[in-house]
Motif scaffolding. Structure first.
Motif, mmCIF file in Angstrom:
data_model
loop_
_atom_site.group_PDB
_atom_site.id
_atom_site.type_symbol
_atom_site.label_atom_id
_atom_site.label_comp_id
_atom_site.label_asym_id
_atom_site.label_seq_id
_atom_site.Cartn_x
_atom_site.Cartn_y
_atom_site.Cartn_z
ATOM 1 N N PRO A 67 2.810 -3.090 -63.401
ATOM 2 C CA PRO A 67 3.706 -4.054 -64.058
ATOM 3 C C PRO A 67 5.091 -4.081 -63.421
ATOM 4 N N PRO A 68 5.881 -5.138 -63.707
ATOM 5 C CA PRO A 68 7.266 -5.197 -63.212
ATOM 6 C C PRO A 68 8.050 -3.973 -63.691
ATOM 7 N N GLY A 69 8.938 -3.518 -62.846
ATOM 8 C CA GLY A 69 9.726 -2.343 -63.188
ATOM 9 C C GLY A 69 9.156 -1.055 -62.646
ATOM 10 N N THR A 70 7.975 -1.117 -62.014
ATOM 11 C CA THR A 70 7.356 0.102 -61.490
ATOM 12 C C THR A 70 8.191 0.719 -60.373
ATOM 13 N N SER A 71 8.817 -0.113 -59.560
ATOM 14 C CA SER A 71 9.651 0.416 -58.471
ATOM 15 C C SER A 71 10.800 1.257 -59.029
ATOM 16 N N ALA A 72 11.458 0.741 -60.071
ATOM 17 C CA ALA A 72 12.543 1.499 -60.682
ATOM 18 C C ALA A 72 12.026 2.795 -61.289
ATOM 19 N N THR A 73 10.839 2.736 -61.887
ATOM 20 C CA THR A 73 10.243 3.939 -62.465
ATOM 21 C C THR A 73 9.976 4.982 -61.379
ATOM 22 N N LEU A 74 9.449 4.549 -60.238
ATOM 23 C CA LEU A 74 9.171 5.472 -59.148
ATOM 24 C C LEU A 74 10.456 6.065 -58.580
ATOM 25 N N VAL A 75 11.520 5.264 -58.521
ATOM 26 C CA VAL A 75 12.814 5.805 -58.096
ATOM 27 C C VAL A 75 13.248 6.908 -59.056
ATOM 28 N N GLY A 76 13.017 6.704 -60.351
ATOM 29 C CA GLY A 76 13.338 7.732 -61.339
ATOM 30 C C GLY A 76 12.536 9.002 -61.138
ATOM 31 N N THR A 77 11.264 8.869 -60.729
ATOM 32 C CA THR A 77 10.448 10.063 -60.498
ATOM 33 C C THR A 77 10.962 10.871 -59.311
ATOM 34 N N VAL A 78 11.495 10.174 -58.306
ATOM 35 C CA VAL A 78 12.066 10.875 -57.157
ATOM 36 C C VAL A 78 13.278 11.687 -57.595
#
Length: 366
Positions: free
Chosen positions: A123-134
């Protein structure tokens, strides 16, 4: 102000500043550095089988860290959009190579962009979520680092200047971990709503990437894997000591590992070469290690770390169909982006184009 910012962020300006900083550092290193003849003599006494073992331990350390990030990503994304383990490992390798050959910390965005390509239906927002995981994954380093620091302060012969540096770094790290813990958000809550501003959405999805901080069992697993990674790195530092015939105990290796990490927190020039070696060699004098020998040892330690990242990264980009030139072009995408998520999107587009070009070239050759 805008024109000044454009000049300052241009590739030529940053390259010029980096070259100038490197020249100044190299000049000071040559002028005030060790006896270079003695440094070369120290390399002649190296037992290279120990160096190979140290390199292998660094590879195992990297694997544990990648598995820790996999656990973090698994908590941040919904069950139907979980990435495959091989995709996580190759994305992690791409990030290692990007950090090794491109100035700054582009590797974090490169690994996010590489993994995002393997989640086209997310879904949209996954890129931001992955940045948070980093970000969360980097925070997990604070736990093994804190354990290592306490152990070193209790058992090693730590110079006074090193005590001050270690204390400041530990205080800043604890503050960052506390802020992240308080801001973490579990992914089973609604995170995106209609009409939400893009900046607010970015912040919320970034908090979702930190969701592992609110899940005790996965949090413990991720931190345990990071601890194993640090343990392997500690053993690698100690094994490399044996290559130089150093009669120093394991706490001395812990002190070296702590000071190496502190010396690379702020990139003053490419690789902080010289500063890292001085941070290694100075405290080892308390253990009877001559400064030129300690300096040569620092060169080998940094070379092992870089070689590990480059080797695993080259394997990863070969698997992903990415070229080294593509990684260098990512730097321009990052500089032209207003935030991390926009940078990830632009890098994904570049990666897709590069992969398509590689496939077309392979088809023509056949």
């Amino acid at each position: 102000m805008t024109s000044v910012r454009k000049v300052w962020t241009s590739g030529w300006a940053q390259a010029g500043i980096a070259v100038l900083a490197f020249v100044v550092a190299a000049t000071l290193l040559w002028w005030r550095g060790p006896d270079w003849g003695s440094v070369l003599d120290a390399f002649g006494l190296v037992i290279w089988s120990w160096i190979i073992l140290a390199f292998a331990l660094n590879v195992v350390s990297t694997l544990f860290r990648a598995l820790s990030w996999r656990l973090t990503v698994g908590q941040a994304l919904p069950p139907e959009h979980q990435p495959r383990l091989d995709h996580v490992l190759s994305s992690f390798g791409v990030g290692l190579l990007a950090n090794a050959i491109v100035p700054g910390r582009l590797g974090e965005l490169a690994r996010v962009a590489t993994l995002r390509r393997h989640l086209p239906d997310a879904p949209p927002g996954t890129s931001a979520t992955l940045v948070g995981t980093v970000f969360a994954h980097r925070l997990f380093d604070l736990v093994p680092a804190a354990i290592l620091v306490v152990w070193v302060l209790l058992t090693a012969e730590v110079p006074h200047w090193a005590v001050v540096s270690i204390t400041i770094a530990a205080a800043v790290g604890f503050a960052l971990f506390t802020v992240a813990w308080l801001g973490a958000k579990r992914h089973d809550r609604p995170v995106v709503r209609e009409g939400m501003g893009s900046m607010r959405e970015l912040v919320i999805m970034g908090r979702q990437g930190l969701s592992v901080l609110k899940a005790p069992v996965p949090l413990a697993g991720a931190i345990f894997l990071q601890c194993l990674g640090w343990l392997m790195q500690l053993l690698a530092v100690y094994v490399a000591m044996q290559a130089f015939g150093m009669d120093a105990p394991l706490p001395a290796a812990g002190l070296v590992l702590v000071l190496m990490n502190i010396a690379t927190i702020v990139p003053l020039w490419p690789g902080n070469i010289g500063l890292v070696q001085a941070a290694v060699a100075l405290p080892l004098r308390n253990y009877g290690v001559a400064y030129p020998v300690g300096f040569a040892y620092g060169i080998v330690l940094q070379a092992i770390e870089i070689a590990c990242g480059v080797m695993l990264g080259l394997i990863a980009i070969a698997r992903e169909g990415i070229s080294v030139a593509m990684l260098r072009r990512m730097e321009d995408d990052e500089e032209s982006s207003e935030n991390a998520v926009d940078g990830v999107r632009e890098i994904i587009g570049e990666l897709d184009q590069d992969s398509e070009a590689a496939r077309e070239g392979a088809a023509v050759s056949r």
